[in-house]
Scaffold this motif. Structure first.
Motif, mmCIF file in Angstrom:
data_model
loop_
_atom_site.group_PDB
_atom_site.id
_atom_site.type_symbol
_atom_site.label_atom_id
_atom_site.label_comp_id
_atom_site.label_asym_id
_atom_site.label_seq_id
_atom_site.Cartn_x
_atom_site.Cartn_y
_atom_site.Cartn_z
ATOM 1 N N ILE A 1 0.822 -1.219 0.000
ATOM 2 C CA ILE A 1 0.000 0.000 0.000
ATOM 3 C C ILE A 1 0.854 1.266 0.000
ATOM 4 C CG2 ILE A 1 -1.693 1.314 1.332
ATOM 5 C CD1 ILE A 1 -2.954 -1.317 2.162
ATOM 6 N N PRO A 2 1.896 1.386 0.851
ATOM 7 C CA PRO A 2 2.723 2.607 0.780
ATOM 8 C C PRO A 2 3.361 2.822 -0.583
ATOM 9 C CG PRO A 2 3.180 1.387 2.792
ATOM 10 C CD PRO A 2 2.324 0.504 1.955
ATOM 11 N N GLY A 3 3.681 1.748 -1.289
ATOM 12 C CA GLY A 3 4.266 1.903 -2.616
ATOM 13 C C GLY A 3 3.314 2.497 -3.619
ATOM 14 N N SER A 4 2.006 2.407 -3.352
ATOM 15 C CA SER A 4 1.010 2.995 -4.245
ATOM 16 C C SER A 4 0.652 4.422 -3.850
ATOM 17 C CB SER A 4 -0.261 2.140 -4.244
ATOM 18 O OG SER A 4 0.019 0.812 -4.629
ATOM 19 N N LEU A 5 0.808 4.757 -2.570
ATOM 20 C CA LEU A 5 0.405 6.077 -2.090
ATOM 21 C C LEU A 5 1.557 7.075 -2.029
ATOM 22 C CD1 LEU A 5 -1.968 4.990 0.829
ATOM 23 C CD2 LEU A 5 -2.573 5.551 -1.524
ATOM 24 N N ILE A 6 2.768 6.602 -1.823
ATOM 25 C CA ILE A 6 3.933 7.478 -1.661
ATOM 26 C C ILE A 6 4.777 7.419 -2.934
ATOM 27 C CG2 ILE A 6 5.997 7.912 -0.269
ATOM 28 C CD1 ILE A 6 4.582 6.501 2.042
ATOM 29 N N PRO A 7 5.268 8.571 -3.433
ATOM 30 C CA PRO A 7 6.117 8.555 -4.646
ATOM 31 C C PRO A 7 7.342 7.668 -4.449
ATOM 32 C CG PRO A 7 5.479 10.800 -4.076
ATOM 33 C CD PRO A 7 5.039 9.936 -2.939
ATOM 34 N N THR B 1 9.517 17.705 7.527
ATOM 35 C CA THR B 1 9.551 16.942 8.774
ATOM 36 C C THR B 1 9.285 15.462 8.532
ATOM 37 O OG1 THR B 1 8.741 18.892 9.963
ATOM 38 C CG2 THR B 1 8.590 16.757 11.097
ATOM 39 N N LEU B 2 8.363 15.157 7.656
ATOM 40 C CA LEU B 2 7.957 13.777 7.414
ATOM 41 C C LEU B 2 8.938 13.025 6.514
ATOM 42 C CD1 LEU B 2 5.579 11.979 8.227
ATOM 43 C CD2 LEU B 2 4.457 12.629 6.081
ATOM 44 N N ALA B 3 9.586 13.739 5.612
ATOM 45 C CA ALA B 3 10.465 13.082 4.635
ATOM 46 C C ALA B 3 11.604 12.298 5.286
ATOM 47 C CB ALA B 3 11.011 14.109 3.656
ATOM 48 N N PRO B 4 12.319 12.822 6.300
ATOM 49 C CA PRO B 4 13.386 12.013 6.920
ATOM 50 C C PRO B 4 12.869 10.725 7.559
ATOM 51 C CG PRO B 4 13.625 14.334 7.503
ATOM 52 C CD PRO B 4 12.297 14.192 6.842
ATOM 53 N N VAL B 5 11.653 10.773 8.130
ATOM 54 C CA VAL B 5 11.083 9.561 8.720
ATOM 55 C C VAL B 5 10.808 8.530 7.637
ATOM 56 C CG1 VAL B 5 9.168 8.645 10.081
ATOM 57 C CG2 VAL B 5 10.088 10.925 10.584
ATOM 58 N N TYR B 6 10.245 8.983 6.520
ATOM 59 C CA TYR B 6 9.985 8.080 5.403
ATOM 60 C C TYR B 6 11.280 7.496 4.854
ATOM 61 C CZ TYR B 6 5.025 9.291 5.018
ATOM 62 O OH TYR B 6 3.689 9.426 5.246
ATOM 63 N N LEU C 1 12.420 4.684 7.070
ATOM 64 C CA LEU C 1 11.551 3.519 6.925
ATOM 65 C C LEU C 1 11.578 2.939 5.512
ATOM 66 C CD1 LEU C 1 8.417 4.734 8.942
ATOM 67 C CD2 LEU C 1 10.225 3.186 9.695
ATOM 68 N N GLN C 2 12.382 3.536 4.639
ATOM 69 C CA GLN C 2 12.540 3.069 3.255
ATOM 70 C C GLN C 2 11.210 3.089 2.496
ATOM 71 O OE1 GLN C 2 14.242 -0.845 4.040
ATOM 72 N NE2 GLN C 2 16.307 -0.037 3.738
ATOM 73 N N LEU C 3 10.396 4.098 2.766
ATOM 74 C CA LEU C 3 9.087 4.189 2.124
ATOM 75 C C LEU C 3 9.150 4.830 0.743
ATOM 76 C CD1 LEU C 3 6.807 5.230 5.130
ATOM 77 C CD2 LEU C 3 7.174 2.964 4.143
ATOM 78 N N TRP D 1 12.463 -4.692 4.727
ATOM 79 C CA TRP D 1 11.295 -5.323 5.355
ATOM 80 C C TRP D 1 10.359 -5.936 4.319
ATOM 81 C CZ3 TRP D 1 6.881 -2.686 3.881
ATOM 82 C CH2 TRP D 1 7.045 -1.371 3.468
ATOM 83 N N PHE D 2 10.206 -5.302 3.153
ATOM 84 C CA PHE D 2 9.361 -5.896 2.116
ATOM 85 C C PHE D 2 10.006 -7.166 1.563
ATOM 86 C CE2 PHE D 2 7.583 -6.415 -2.104
ATOM 87 C CZ PHE D 2 6.239 -6.137 -1.911
#
Length: 675
Positions: free
Chosen positions: A105-111, A129-134, A137-139, A147-148
């Motif tokens: 799901i994150p692969g479809s919602l996040i660029p 702020t959110l980009a470093p967290v992503y 998490l390798q999002l 993890w995938f």
């Protein structure tokens, strides 16, 4: 549950009784200890025996006699076996499959960086702020994250660990013969019987021939024919799991070896499948540029038609590109028409038609009248009516009126169908070339192409450029019709919109080696799933023995591995066919000679059976052919289907009364569960 099963359940420590019962058992154990202290050895022995037979759960480490004992501990090998059994269980496989779905799901919602790095950078700029967290998490690269990949590999191992033992088990079942007939066939859910004058051997041979004709695996075991059918159910289950593995491997190979790129081509231009020819290109980690298929093609013409009236006005009706292409080093040209979802296929490479737009032809002259640029300029659409924007850049060859080198840039906006000056807007009214207009704004200076940094060819960077000014001091702009020109001030030159507008098409060239295997795996998975759901595994037994009076007694019974109303129907059809070869003995059916027997269960009686169940008012149906003495003495009790081991081990039930036996029809309906 038998006594052996009860003891095994108790020894395993399963929770088969509520808490108060366990407390009572413990109290009884304590009482026995008190009695033992006072000399009551008999009571102590009775309590110990009761404790051994109790089904109440025991505390961990508690023995059958209530004493605490030390149990064995799991070593490294034991824990590895436990982990392997958990990993290869169906529950864990379903959990992993669910986690894999959630992880995608994150692969479809996040660029994703592997799809569009520009969108990823824009996302990071908007969400500081959110980009470093992503990132942590390798999002931004979900499908190649640790993890995938872990979920993917665990699911792969789980499927293999599930398939291998089941395959060997299935092979063993195929090599084995169907089991012998149980001792009490009348206890099975589908059952029928009759008496015949035919010899037992002839009945068995006729039954075996019939079952083989119906594609049952059969053999004669003692006084009965044992047959089994429906092995494709387990085969379909295995095919489904193998197909899932094939799909996983195909997707993995496709991601590792794939290549994908885009190319915008104007009518009359061509493309060769080399890495430098692509406008954008991305590939898997194991891709080798030498693996690109050698081919080239030229766009001769693009054709687009649109709906002109009605609510669908402007909707594309035809999008097609006429191509000429060559394969390998050959000189033989071939022709092809590429349409939406109808790609050009060259070996393992597919060429898709992706987008379309216009490229107005312009001519730029310097102050001395020399042509410094002439050609079609592709512009990118910004709406459904193909209003387009872009940049015209003159990098080399231009000199101003003083003879000094300089660079020109024009911000361009093109509409294929202009609404006119009174329309109040510059956007196109229709996607076809009905009234083309080009608006340009002129600049000069450094385009920034010599800085060594990548630059968007469809955007004009004016940070190091100066605009040409009109009489009012604004940026010099003009809306040009085909054939008109904009003259630059101070003799700096001119730009002309020629009477020609070409069309361009964008193509996506993809090569993904695992597509064929993935498709084959998907088809096989659907077929295997259908087989495992709709095919029933069932067994049929036909027993023919000579009775005490010399008349042959025929019994037929069926047992399925799952509940199905079709089993009694099928048994009824088989019984009717066998009955034709071994009809009812003449003396046993005075009122309905030649009627076929009816199978018990939910199935209706076979055609020609005159028997019906007795009504609630006590009226009895027309009598059937009499059953064998063994059947009358042992009527079928209600209850669930039983295996051959259970049927052989259970005692015979009491015989019904003479009057009940006379009124009860031979086709016994399936009743509720045994109490």
């Amino acid at each position: 549950m038998s006594e052996t099963e009860t003891d095994e359940t108790t020894a395993a420590g399963q929770n088969t009784a509520p808490g108060p019962e366990r407390q009572g058992a413990s109290a009884g154990s304590g009482g026995s200890g008190a009695s033992a202290g006072s000399g009551g050895t008999a009571d102590s022995g009775d309590d110990a025996a009761a404790a051994r037979l109790s089904t109440a759960p025991r505390e961990e480490g508690e023995g059958r006699d209530g004493t605490v004992v030390g149990g064995p501990t799991l070593g490294i090998i034991g824990w590895l076996r436990w982990f392997w059994r958990q990993l290869t269980s169906m529950r864990v496989a379903l959990i992993l499959l669910f986690l894999l779905s959630l992880a995608s799901i994150p692969g479809s919602l996040i660029p994703q960086t592997g799809i569009d790095e520009l969108k990823v950078q824009e996302f990071k700029d908007r969400h500081e702020t959110l980009a470093p967290v992503y990132d942590k998490l390798q999002l931004f690269h979900v499908y190649s994250s640790v993890w995938f990949s872990a979920i993917y590999i665990l699911l792969f191992v789980s499927l293999i660990g599930c398939i291998v033992p089941r395959t060997w088990q299935f092979v063993g079942q195929l090599r084995a013969r169907p089991p012998r007939a149980p001792g009490r066939l009348d206890r099975l859910p589908a059952y029928t019987t009759w008496r015949t004058a035919a010899e037992p051997e002839a009945v068995r041979e006729a039954a075996r021939a019939l079952l083989k004709k119906r594609r049952f695996r059969s053999h004669v075991a003692g006084d009965a024919v044992a047959a089994e059918k429906g092995y494709l159910r387990e085969a379909g289950n295995l095919i489904f799991h193998v197909a899932l593995i094939v799909m996983l491997v195909a997707f993995a190979c496709g991601q590792l070896l794939k290549s994908e790129g885009g190319k915008l081509i104007v009518e009359g231009d061509g493309f060769a499948n080399t890495l430098l020819q692509y406008d954008d290109f991305k590939s898997g980690s194991l891709f080798d540029p030498d693996d690109l298929e050698p081919f080239a093609f030229t766009l001769d013409k693009f054709t687009g038609t649109y709906e002109r009236t009605g609510p669908q006005r402007g909707t594309p009706r035809t999008y097609k590109a006429d191509l000429r292409y060559t394969v390998g080093n050959g000189t033989e040209e071939r022709r092809s028409v590429v349409e939406v979802n109808k790609p050009l296929v060259i070996d393992n490479t597919k060429v898709y038609l992706n987008a379309h737009g216009y490229a107005p032809v312009v001519t730029v002259r310097d102050g001395r009248g020399k042509v410094v640029y002439n050609g079609a300029v592709p512009l990118l659409p910004v709406d459904n009516n193909v209003s387009s924007t872009g940049a015209i850049k003159v990098m080399d060859g231009y000199r101003d009126k003083k003879g000094e080198r300089d660079q020109l840039g024009f911000a361009a906006f093109f509409v294929p169908t202009y609404g006119g000056k009174g329309s109040g807007q510059m956007f196109s009214q229709f996607p076809a070339l009905d009234f083309p207009v080009l608006n340009v704004g002129a600049y000069h200076g450094s385009l920034g192409v010599d800085s060594g940094l990548p630059q968007n060819v469809y955007q004009l960077d004016t940070r190091k450029m100066k605009p040409f000014k009109d009489a009012d001091g604004n940026v010099l702009k003009k809306t040009l019709l085909p054939g008109e020109k904009l003259t630059l001030p101070d003799g700096a030159g001119s730009i002309t919109f020629e009477k020609d507008v070409k069309e361009w098409a964008s193509f996506q060239i993809t090569e993904q080696p695992g597509d064929g295997w993935a498709l084959a795996g998907a088809i096989a998975a659907i077929g295997g799933l259908a087989a495992s759901l709709f095919i029933q595994r069932r067994r049929v037994w036909v027993r023919a023995v000579r009775g005490a009076d010399g008349v042959t007694v025929v019994e037929m019974a069926g047992l399925g591995r799952s509940e199905s109303a079709k089993l009694p129907e099928e048994l009824g059809e088989l019984a009717a066919a066998v009955h034709e070869k071994a009809p009812t003995a003449p003396g046993d059916a005075p009122n309905a000679p030649g009627d076929a027997p009816a199978a018990s269960g939910n199935a209706p009686a076979v055609p020609g059976d005159a028997s019906t169940a007795p009504s609630d008012t006590g009226d009895s149906a027309e009598p059937e052919p009499p059953k064998s003495a063994a059947s009358e003495e042992s009527p079928k009790p209600p209850g669930r289907p039983k295996s051959s081991a259970e049927s052989a081990s259970e005692p015979a039930s009491e015989s019904p009364s003479e009057s009940e036996s006379a009124e009860k029809p031979e086709a016994k309906p399936v009743e509720g569960p045994e109490k």
